[in-house]
Enzyme design. Sequence first.
Site, PDB file in Angstrom:
ATOM      1  CE  LYS A  80      -3.670   2.122   2.862  1.00 28.81           C
ATOM      2  NZ  LYS A  80      -4.528   1.902   4.056  1.00 28.81           N
ATOM      3  CB  SER A 156      -7.314   4.212   3.466  1.00 30.58           C
ATOM      4  OG  SER A 156      -6.508   3.599   4.467  1.00 30.58           O
ATOM      5  CB  SER A 180      -7.963   1.543   6.515  1.00 29.52           C
ATOM      6  OG  SER A 180      -8.583   2.803   6.633  1.00 29.52           O
TER       7      SER A 180
END
Length: 499
Positions: A80, A156, A180
């Site tokens: 990520k 996220s 997230s």
Amino acid sequence: MNLVMSWNDWADLDGTALASLVKKGEITSREIAEQAVRGIVALNPELSAVVEVFDDVVDDPLKDGMNPDGVFAGVPFLMKDLGPTLKGRLQEMGSLLMKGNQAETDSFLTKQMRQAGLNIIGRTTTPEFGLCSSAENPDVYITRNPWNLNYTTCGSSAGTAASVAAGIVPIAHATDGGGSIRIPAGVNGNIGLKPSRGVFSLAPKGSDLMTVVSFQGCHSRTIRDTAAFIDNCRGGAPGEFMPYWSSPEPYTKLIKKDPRKLRIAVSHEWGDYCATPHTVTELERAAEFLEELGHHVEWVLPDVDFYATYEAQTAAYMMNFAQTISEQLEKKGLEEPPADLVEPICIKVWEEGRTASYADRAKMQTLFNETSRRMGAFFENWDIILTPTMAKPTPLLGTKEYLTTSDNPSVYDWFENLWSIFAYTPIANICGIPGVSLPMSEMENGMPLGMHALARQGNDGLLLQLGAQMERALDGNWNHGRKPDVHVTKINSAHGQWI
């Protein structure tokens, strides 16, 4: 670039199985990295999940120090674009402000991942600074849900969720500041565990004491991959403020045994936050399934002031994100966020949070402490709390009330919108307890609906053990054995395109 196996075979293998083939010499880490890239090339135009592929590491998996003898033996892995850094690589955090930002060092967790044999071949999308629920700024990218391209992946950990769900890689990095990891896992049909505080290190740039609510983890398609990831990447770096949890038995061994009969509390009415009727029906089915596995299940609600708790979580977000933005502004010699480079809600968060006092932070921490003590007392009598992963259905793309591109004049009202849909996950961040989303249910439109389990601090292994018991009972068929609309098995191998 030839495929080392068919896409159907690729989709059937988790990271552990791929690693086994590499260790036997049947395939190489370069070959499976190249196949993952073929998946990215074919599906990313539809999903917009991967920001960048590291071609040099695809060509030479050992280039950045990956340990070929690690448990994952070169399994391709996506990071990520937020959290742990990769020396010499870009980390742009989903923000136009951060374009060209290059990391100077590897994070401690990055080194742990490489030592575990994970071959980090690229980075995945995230909303700006990881703040909101969808990677959805047209000036940056719009990440789409592989189950239905009209819907968000949530966030996220947006690109990670889409990449794992679409079968591009079996496991990828994720972070969790209020859900997230678990929320996008829930709406994309992945397994997503947010660990306890004191499992994964944030060194050298941060610590559990500094970041308070932020946690590292992964998305996977099998419990054993998540267990192996934790077993081999956990641990504190020198200079941590607190002891780190250890397990008397590796999770990869623990999950092979069913847990004892558990006391499982089920709930969805958390203060004013309640799930939709269909979600409640799915929760009831999940509870019945757990009863069939031999567990005691009862509808019980923790004694927590949820309104005050999420008010404190809002304050934590304001302070933490304002500090993140301020640090970047200082590096760039800017006094305030440029409106053309930073999204409107992020600017409002910075404006509200930058003037917070030590007294404000002390008040927040007092509420965190009270909530944590109450949850701790609850877990004296209960092993697990089961809730839905989300209270409302997955939003369509363009649902601005949850986005940092929103024109909502009140940042507090904007946060309240978030808590109304993501009601059940933030409490794990506040208390530092583990939580997992498991892909066992469906929304009315057929998209995945995760079920969410919480346990006491340090009891991550119990969540994985329960998840493994459920996985065996389902014959491994999470999501009822279904695959998303956009998936590697639907790639036309002759043309390398999604069909």
